[in-house]
Design a protein around this motif. Structure first.
Motif, PDB file in Angstrom:
ATOM      1  N   SER A   1      42.959  20.374 -10.461  1.00 47.98           N
ATOM      2  CA  SER A   1      42.249  21.544  -9.947  1.00 47.98           C
ATOM      3  C   SER A   1      41.280  22.176 -10.924  1.00 47.98           C
ATOM      4  O   SER A   1      40.626  23.162 -10.582  1.00 47.98           O
ATOM      5  CB  SER A   1      43.250  22.594  -9.448  1.00 47.98           C
ATOM      6  OG  SER A   1      43.688  22.252  -8.149  1.00 47.98           O
TER       7      SER A   1
ATOM      8  N   LYS B   1      37.881  22.611  -9.490  1.00 46.30           N
ATOM      9  CA  LYS B   1      37.401  23.808  -8.784  1.00 46.30           C
ATOM     10  C   LYS B   1      36.496  24.664  -9.666  1.00 46.30           C
ATOM     11  O   LYS B   1      35.767  25.519  -9.148  1.00 46.30           O
ATOM     12  CB  LYS B   1      38.586  24.618  -8.265  1.00 46.30           C
ATOM     13  CG  LYS B   1      39.396  23.873  -7.197  1.00 46.30           C
ATOM     14  CD  LYS B   1      40.517  24.734  -6.652  1.00 46.30           C
ATOM     15  CE  LYS B   1      41.284  24.005  -5.545  1.00 46.30           C
ATOM     16  NZ  LYS B   1      42.269  23.059  -6.064  1.00 46.30           N
TER      17      LYS B   1
ATOM     18  N   THR C   1      33.238  23.493  -8.496  1.00 46.75           N
ATOM     19  CA  THR C   1      33.013  24.047  -7.157  1.00 46.75           C
ATOM     20  C   THR C   1      32.562  25.498  -7.272  1.00 46.75           C
ATOM     21  O   THR C   1      31.626  25.931  -6.584  1.00 46.75           O
ATOM     22  CB  THR C   1      34.296  23.950  -6.327  1.00 46.75           C
ATOM     23  OG1 THR C   1      34.708  22.577  -6.237  1.00 46.75           O
ATOM     24  CG2 THR C   1      34.097  24.506  -4.917  1.00 46.75           C
TER      25      THR C   1
ATOM     26  N   LEU D   1      40.110  30.330  -4.725  1.00 45.88           N
ATOM     27  CA  LEU D   1      39.926  29.151  -5.569  1.00 45.88           C
ATOM     28  C   LEU D   1      40.482  29.379  -6.966  1.00 45.88           C
ATOM     29  O   LEU D   1      41.122  28.499  -7.543  1.00 45.88           O
ATOM     30  CB  LEU D   1      38.445  28.793  -5.652  1.00 45.88           C
ATOM     31  CG  LEU D   1      37.814  28.232  -4.376  1.00 45.88           C
ATOM     32  CD1 LEU D   1      36.308  28.107  -4.551  1.00 45.88           C
ATOM     33  CD2 LEU D   1      38.419  26.892  -4.002  1.00 45.88           C
TER      34      LEU D   1
ATOM     35  N   ALA E   1      38.485  25.177  -0.861  1.00 43.53           N
ATOM     36  CA  ALA E   1      37.534  24.319  -1.589  1.00 43.53           C
ATOM     37  C   ALA E   1      36.748  23.439  -0.625  1.00 43.53           C
ATOM     38  O   ALA E   1      35.520  23.287  -0.761  1.00 43.53           O
ATOM     39  CB  ALA E   1      38.280  23.461  -2.611  1.00 43.53           C
TER      40      ALA E   1
ATOM     41  N   SER F   1      38.161  19.783  -4.627  1.00 44.51           N
ATOM     42  CA  SER F   1      39.439  20.444  -4.884  1.00 44.51           C
ATOM     43  C   SER F   1      40.181  19.916  -6.100  1.00 44.51           C
ATOM     44  O   SER F   1      40.913  20.650  -6.758  1.00 44.51           O
ATOM     45  CB  SER F   1      40.357  20.298  -3.660  1.00 44.51           C
ATOM     46  OG  SER F   1      40.625  18.922  -3.421  1.00 44.51           O
TER      47      SER F   1
END
Length: 425
Positions: A40, A43, A46, A96, A105, A141
């Protein structure tokens, strides 16, 4: 020059890296250019893309992000957003960072990229632009994908750029909680919460990656960025992060020339073109939470306390030792960020009965409610001896704390009493 920490037998998932956020000086380096699974920590990219869209005006914090069927069906960790609904951008950011929500995500990826795969291609392109040379993204994600790889060095670069490029949004990485749909979700980033000077940024876990962590911390005008990948547990990872950051801060205090002058160094690669003229930004006693049904009153087992390793000399050895199966490895494939939130050692007990058929019947009666929260919840009848007669306890297992709480809340709404229990490790 890098700080010294003893080396132990290699854990192939392990890597660690500490840099000075403003000068880029390397203060600790173990396998920083070896590829690993980001989990993760993905993220963070992201969020980088989302922050960039906010800054360019493509979206606003108050805009709503639609939720597709694909987004809603993503595995845990997830917020539980439903197909056909929306989530506002600011809540998505919080979900997130704090919840590490895979469903959110995917929704963000589809909003910004059309499809998640198209967005992942944009993430990889952006990674190259900001100097992440060995990172490839395949989803937004960090859910398991053997083609999704990174390095500790690249994750440090990404962390550095988040600090420098988006200071107006970086405070989200230090938030302790957020509220959505009437529930409060709390951060499980213990280093950010407890380590002096820490103010971000992200945890991560899959079985393939081990326990990952990116942290920024500032003391006496020096901001450091630390990356630990492949920890055997959240505790050993956190301890190791605190150790290598503390050693780096101590080394700078003893020898200030260890890092270059902040005023004479720009980040490498440079800031985004639109900021090139700007200066760098400095950056089981069992716990009962509800009244039990039937015979469950007073039914408790002892919880074994989890103790952090206090001896710094053993921390790296524990972190780098060959990984052994543990509770984090007992969950189903697809965990996006276990950390403390996705350690599946929580149980929902839906009754204790005088006969096994009664317990089984209660499991069948309530299982749809439980599995609406987590489809892969386990089922068991636990037999306990009470004086002369056994007691049959109907339970759902392999839940996180949040899933157990949400399940019990849903059961109560339908008129079923329940008890939330945490297993000893």
């Amino acid at each position: 020059m890098t700080c010294s920490v003893g080396v132990a037998s290699a854990n192939p998932k392990y890597a660690a890296y500490v840099i000075h956020a403003e000068t880029g000086d390397v203060l600790f380096d173990r396998y920083s250019n070896e590829t690993r699974y980001p989990a993760s920590l993905t993220k963070m990219m992201t969020l980088y893309m989302l922050f960039e869209a906010l800054e360019t005006g493509e979206i606003k914090l108050t805009d709503n992000i639609p939720v597709s069927k694909r987004a809603a069906l993503q595995p845990a960790s997830k917020l539980g957003i439903k197909q056909g609904t929306t989530i506002d951008v600011e809540t998505a950011i919080q979900a997130l960072v704090i919840k590490s929500a895979n469903d959110v995500a995917t929704a963000v990826a589809e909003k910004l990229g059309g499809t998640e795969s198209q967005f992942a291609a944009k993430m990889t392109s952006k990674a190259r632009q900001i100097g992440m040379r060995r990172t490839t993204f395949r989803n937004a994600s960090g859910l398991p994908d053997t083609r999704q790889r990174t390095t500790a060095r690249d994750m440090a670069t990404l962390s550095q750029r988040l600090v420098q490029d988006f200071p107006q949004y970086f405070h989200y990485f230090d938030d302790d909680s957020f509220v959505w749909d009437g529930r409060t979700y709390k951060s499980h980033n213990k280093v950010t919460q407890h380590y002096k000077g820490a103010d971000g940024i992200k945890t991560g876990y899959t079985r393939a990656s081990g326990y990952n962590l990116s942290t920024t911390a500032e003391r006496d005008g020096h901001r450091l960025i630390g990356i630990v990948l492949g920890g055997r547990s959240g505790t050993t990872r956190n301890n190791h992060m605190e150790l290598i950051l503390s050693n780096a801060f101590d080394a700078i205090e003893k020898r200030p020339t260890l890092v270059k002058s902040i005023h004479s160094v720009r980040p490498v690669p440079g800031l985004r073109p639109d900021r090139i003229e700007e200066a760098p930004v400095l950056l089981a006693s069992v716990k009962a939470s509800a009244a039990p049904s039937a015979l469950a009153s007073g039914d408790a087992s002892s919880l074994l306390p989890v103790t952090a390793q206090a001896d710094p000399s053993t921390q790296l050895a524990a972190l780098m030792a060959p990984t052994e199966p543990g509770i984090a490895d007992t969950g189903p494939i697809g965990e996006g960020d276990a950390d403390l939130d996705l350690v599946r050692n929580w149980i929902v007990q839906v009754g204790a009965f005088k006969s096994q058929p009664q317990a089984i019947e209660q499991i069948h009666r309530t299982q749809d409610t439980i599995r609406a929260v987590w489809p892969d919840a386990g089922r068991e009848v636990n037999i306990a001896q009470k004086e002369k007669d056994p007691v049959y306890r109907a339970r759902f297992t392999r839940l996180t704390e949040n899933e157990a709480s949400a399940s019990c809340t849903a059961l109560k709404k339908s008129g079923t009493d329940c008890l939330i229990l945490q297993l000893a490790e």
